[in-house]
Scaffold this active site. Sequence first.
Site, PDB file in Angstrom:
ATOM      1  N   SER A  98       0.815  -1.215   0.000  1.00  0.00           N
ATOM      2  CA  SER A  98       0.000   0.000   0.000  1.00  0.00           C
ATOM      3  C   SER A  98       0.850   1.267   0.000  1.00  0.00           C
ATOM      4  O   SER A  98       0.436   2.301  -0.511  1.00  0.00           O
ATOM      5  CB  SER A  98      -0.932   0.004   1.210  1.00  0.00           C
ATOM      6  OG  SER A  98      -0.195  -0.139   2.408  1.00  0.00           O
ATOM      7  N   ILE A  99       2.068   1.185   0.556  1.00  0.00           N
ATOM      8  CA  ILE A  99       2.906   2.368   0.694  1.00  0.00           C
ATOM      9  C   ILE A  99       4.024   2.427  -0.339  1.00  0.00           C
ATOM     10  O   ILE A  99       4.351   3.496  -0.852  1.00  0.00           O
ATOM     11  CB  ILE A  99       3.501   2.428   2.122  1.00  0.00           C
ATOM     12  CG1 ILE A  99       2.398   2.794   3.119  1.00  0.00           C
ATOM     13  CG2 ILE A  99       4.660   3.410   2.223  1.00  0.00           C
ATOM     14  CD1 ILE A  99       2.845   2.781   4.551  1.00  0.00           C
ATOM     15  N   ALA A 100       4.606   1.293  -0.672  1.00  0.00           N
ATOM     16  CA  ALA A 100       5.764   1.273  -1.576  1.00  0.00           C
ATOM     17  C   ALA A 100       5.695   0.067  -2.489  1.00  0.00           C
ATOM     18  O   ALA A 100       4.897  -0.848  -2.283  1.00  0.00           O
ATOM     19  CB  ALA A 100       7.063   1.246  -0.762  1.00  0.00           C
ATOM     20  N   LYS A 142      13.443  -0.099  -3.393  1.00  0.00           N
ATOM     21  CA  LYS A 142      12.150   0.134  -2.744  1.00  0.00           C
ATOM     22  C   LYS A 142      11.781   1.598  -2.958  1.00  0.00           C
ATOM     23  O   LYS A 142      12.523   2.504  -2.553  1.00  0.00           O
ATOM     24  CB  LYS A 142      12.237  -0.193  -1.256  1.00  0.00           C
ATOM     25  CG  LYS A 142      10.921  -0.129  -0.508  1.00  0.00           C
ATOM     26  CD  LYS A 142      11.108  -0.596   0.936  1.00  0.00           C
ATOM     27  CE  LYS A 142       9.800  -0.574   1.706  1.00  0.00           C
ATOM     28  NZ  LYS A 142       9.989  -1.049   3.111  1.00  0.00           N
ATOM     29  N   ASP A 182       8.573  -7.324  12.730  1.00  0.00           N
ATOM     30  CA  ASP A 182       7.616  -7.813  11.734  1.00  0.00           C
ATOM     31  C   ASP A 182       8.192  -9.035  11.020  1.00  0.00           C
ATOM     32  O   ASP A 182       8.364  -9.044   9.807  1.00  0.00           O
ATOM     33  CB  ASP A 182       7.308  -6.700  10.731  1.00  0.00           C
ATOM     34  CG  ASP A 182       6.033  -6.978   9.930  1.00  0.00           C
ATOM     35  OD1 ASP A 182       5.202  -7.778  10.406  1.00  0.00           O
ATOM     36  OD2 ASP A 182       5.877  -6.389   8.843  1.00  0.00           O
TER      37      ASP A 182
END
Length: 537
Positions: free
Chosen positions: A205-207, A224, A362
């Site tokens: 969603s971000i990168a 990235k 994570d």
Amino acid sequence: MTTVSAFRGVRLPIFQHSQLPVPVTISGIPTRKLKYRSNGFTLFARYSRSQDLFTSRLQDSIEKLPKLMEDIVQTSINTGPRGALRLAQGIQAVIGVGSEWLADASKTASSSTGLSTQLQLGLVSPLYLRKLFERLGATYVKLGQFIASAPTLFPPEYVEEFQYCFDRAPAVPFQEIQTILREELGRPIDTVFEYVDPTPIASASIAQVHGAKIRGTQEDVVIKVLKPGIEDILVADLNFVYIVARILEFLSPDLNRASLVAIVGDIRESMLEEVDFNKEAANIEAFRRYLEIMGLTRQATAPKVYQQYSSKRVLTMERLYGVPLTDLNSINSLVPSPEASLITALNVWFGSLLACESFHADVHAGNLWLLRDGRIGFLDFGIVGRISPKTWNAMEVFLGSLATEEYESMASSLIDMGATNKDVDVPAFARDLEKIFSSIQDLDTEIIVATARGTNTNATAVSANVVVDERQMNALFLDVVRVSESYGLRFPREFALLMKQLLYFDRYTRLLAPNLNMLRDQRISIVSNQRSRNIYQ
């Protein structure tokens, strides 16, 4: 030809309980029997108490109103013109999803069955609310993922529907990625990279991530790239969510005890850190220094960062080749003992908790790999945690007590970890914890093994994965938090992060080493014997 088989009822290797599940009754929360009395004096007394409570709350609200207005004004100023743009985009998203709902409702309105419950609920139904979140973009997709991961906080139909928020996000056109690369590198792309693959390796969603080769050295790297406009969107959206949380907490003081604003503030801070790749690069370099100083570079690694080709919006890293720790067939072909590799991963991660300035927070299968050379690869340091020595001291006692089922010791460790201003009844707290953890046997676990035979060969590939009822696991963790809060305890954020990572490692254990108990095995150093060698002291 593909066959799938499942093995159910595998016991969690972390916890070894012989007791059967029992209903959890929280002794820290007293129950009261309500009796109805028509006595006028009793009614007057109740009315008087209600009036006093209302007056007290009103006075408290008046005192807090200036601070609320100051926060709203300051947050609006920080948001700036982008707030108006996001409002317009939000209205457009509502109209778009509303049109979908109207079209679907029109199709079924004339049927004999009438409108379904989903259609009757309109935009607040699970399906259309999920579609609205997806149209609103990255921030709300992240919030949707939170809903999908918190089944005890939200109705099951919403939890199930929002699982789709974990699917692969649509990729940004490569032309837009090239524009960002040119801006951030400050030079033509082909002077830095000999080749950049236009097809992304991954898109979140971000990168999104693209494979590439460095010009001259021919080194394989991954780039990235922050998706265009995502930072402005996040700031505007998160500021809006923060204002809503402040207003809700003002209107309903009961929400203050649930720390709604603190939770939203924490989400805002962590998500904004994710869009600053300079911080992620620093996290990676810190972890690589930890591995080097501790002599662990032959056991594990993290990708090398190419600082000269990186910026706040672009992160260029060494490309690592390997397989996730859930790919059993590939792991067996790479190393003679999957269990030994898992123990290495555990020791490296546990060692980083205090020997490194931050720990990887994570470690799901996409971020923890077994590399082709047999080392453990830690990827994606966008989400990290930082733990104080005090919290880890209490956490060590908690884990040891969990392994030996010594619940009074467990209760004492949680009291040391949590912030409280009152005395806690340790024996009662211990009894409540025992009732919670004795229900661990009720967790439904299964390992799915799939085999597939090649079309042109007789070779058979075998892969395996672990399927866990996330609702039950989340329920267990939240029960611990809930009963602790009933005794006045508030835990630091790192406690939740640590427990989440232990859950990930527990999944790998069930797949790679089902007979291993990671809290009792002498080969795993949970208690940090490296504390005195902390490289940042």
